[in-house]
Scaffold this motif. Structure first.
Motif, PDB file in Angstrom:
ATOM      1  N   VAL A 240       5.397  32.308  -0.568  1.00 20.32           N
ATOM      2  CA  VAL A 240       4.709  32.538  -1.836  1.00 20.32           C
ATOM      3  C   VAL A 240       3.790  33.737  -1.635  1.00 20.32           C
ATOM      4  O   VAL A 240       3.280  33.969  -0.541  1.00 20.32           O
ATOM      5  CB  VAL A 240       3.909  31.302  -2.330  1.00 20.32           C
ATOM      6  CG1 VAL A 240       4.852  30.187  -2.752  1.00 20.32           C
ATOM      7  CG2 VAL A 240       2.930  30.818  -1.289  1.00 20.32           C
ATOM      8  N   ASP A 241       3.619  34.491  -2.714  1.00 12.68           N
ATOM      9  CA  ASP A 241       2.773  35.677  -2.703  1.00 12.68           C
ATOM     10  C   ASP A 241       2.498  36.029  -4.158  1.00 12.68           C
ATOM     11  O   ASP A 241       2.935  35.304  -5.050  1.00 12.68           O
ATOM     12  CB  ASP A 241       3.446  36.823  -1.921  1.00 12.68           C
ATOM     13  CG  ASP A 241       4.794  37.235  -2.488  1.00 12.68           C
ATOM     14  OD1 ASP A 241       5.013  37.128  -3.717  1.00 12.68           O
ATOM     15  OD2 ASP A 241       5.648  37.679  -1.697  1.00 12.68           O
TER      16      ASP A 241
ATOM     17  N   GLU B 287       5.141  32.716  -7.395  1.00 10.55           N
ATOM     18  CA  GLU B 287       4.127  31.693  -7.662  1.00 10.55           C
ATOM     19  C   GLU B 287       4.428  30.370  -6.956  1.00 10.55           C
ATOM     20  O   GLU B 287       3.534  29.705  -6.452  1.00 10.55           O
ATOM     21  CB  GLU B 287       4.027  31.465  -9.177  1.00 10.55           C
ATOM     22  CG  GLU B 287       2.828  30.678  -9.604  1.00 10.55           C
ATOM     23  CD  GLU B 287       1.523  31.437  -9.467  1.00 10.55           C
ATOM     24  OE1 GLU B 287       0.487  30.769  -9.288  1.00 10.55           O
ATOM     25  OE2 GLU B 287       1.496  32.670  -9.517  1.00 10.55           O
TER      26      GLU B 287
ATOM     27  N   ALA C 296      -2.467  29.759  -0.009  1.00 10.43           N
ATOM     28  CA  ALA C 296      -1.440  28.957  -0.672  1.00 10.43           C
ATOM     29  C   ALA C 296      -1.595  27.487  -0.288  1.00 10.43           C
ATOM     30  O   ALA C 296      -2.389  27.144   0.603  1.00 10.43           O
ATOM     31  CB  ALA C 296      -0.057  29.461  -0.278  1.00 10.43           C
TER      32      ALA C 296
ATOM     33  N   ARG D  61       1.423  29.166  -4.804  1.00 13.03           N
ATOM     34  CA  ARG D  61       0.605  30.323  -4.425  1.00 13.03           C
ATOM     35  C   ARG D  61      -0.877  30.012  -4.526  1.00 13.03           C
ATOM     36  O   ARG D  61      -1.680  30.480  -3.723  1.00 13.03           O
ATOM     37  CB  ARG D  61       0.949  31.532  -5.304  1.00 13.03           C
ATOM     38  CG  ARG D  61       0.180  32.780  -4.888  1.00 13.03           C
ATOM     39  CD  ARG D  61       0.553  33.984  -5.723  1.00 13.03           C
ATOM     40  NE  ARG D  61       0.071  33.883  -7.087  1.00 13.03           N
ATOM     41  CZ  ARG D  61      -1.157  34.212  -7.484  1.00 13.03           C
ATOM     42  NH1 ARG D  61      -2.038  34.661  -6.616  1.00 13.03           N
ATOM     43  NH2 ARG D  61      -1.516  34.091  -8.751  1.00 13.03           N
TER      44      ARG D  61
END
Length: 174
Positions: A60-61, A65, A100, A156
């Protein structure tokens, strides 16, 4: 003949998918993420090369999401109702901004959440730029039954830097 060939193919697939850990009756689920390659809608959600084992991990980044998730009925994972489960995973926080969360949710048959636990990746890892094993013992509410659904995914949350998760195992607490 067709039925025999189909049965042999299915037995071969099942045999290839089992490892020693999965053969243990207390292991409810175990995934190295590589086994879901090709099954997910967004192939960019799986990262090749940044993995604890194998070739792939969940990521995730700011552009992803949520990761692909795991979902199964408790009754499909075990024949007896566990008291709870130990969630274990290998996480990689690139830096302190990789905030996250590894999410563990149990939903009742009517879709209502019975339980929602989160493992904060950067906080739980304690170290950045390396793979760290995290775990959490989760006690199930009394309302959990065989028709309750377990959902595991990565969100995220507040992360502004990438966070990775690999080698997820869910083991029954008896």
């Amino acid at each position: 003949m067709k039925n025999a060939l189909l049965a042999l193919s299915l037995v071969s697939l099942v045999a290839c998918g089992k490892d020693d850990a999965a053969a243990d009756s207390d292991v409810l689920m175990s995934s190295d993420i590589d086994s879901i390659v090709g099954w997910v809608a967004d192939p960019n959600a799986l990262v090749k090369g940044e993995a604890h084992s194998g070739q792939y991990s969940l990521r995730v980044d700011p552009t992803h999401e949520f990761s692909p998730g795991f979902s199964s009925l408790i009754g499909r994972m075990t024949a007896t109702r566990p008291r709870g489960a130990k969630l274990e995973a290998w996480v990689y926080a690139t830096d302190k901004n990789a905030a996250a969360k590894l999410e563990f949710v149990i939903k009742e048959a009517d879709g209502k959440e019975a339980l929602h636990e989160q493992v904060k990746i950067a906080e739980s890892a304690g170290e950045f730029g390396k793979w760290v094993k995290v775990s959490r013992d989760i006690v199930f509410p009394k309302t959990v039954s065989y028709s309750s659904q377990v959902v595991i995914y990565v969100s995220r949350a507040e992360a502004t830097s990438p966070a990775y998760v690999d080698d997820i195992t869910l083991t029954a607490l008896r």
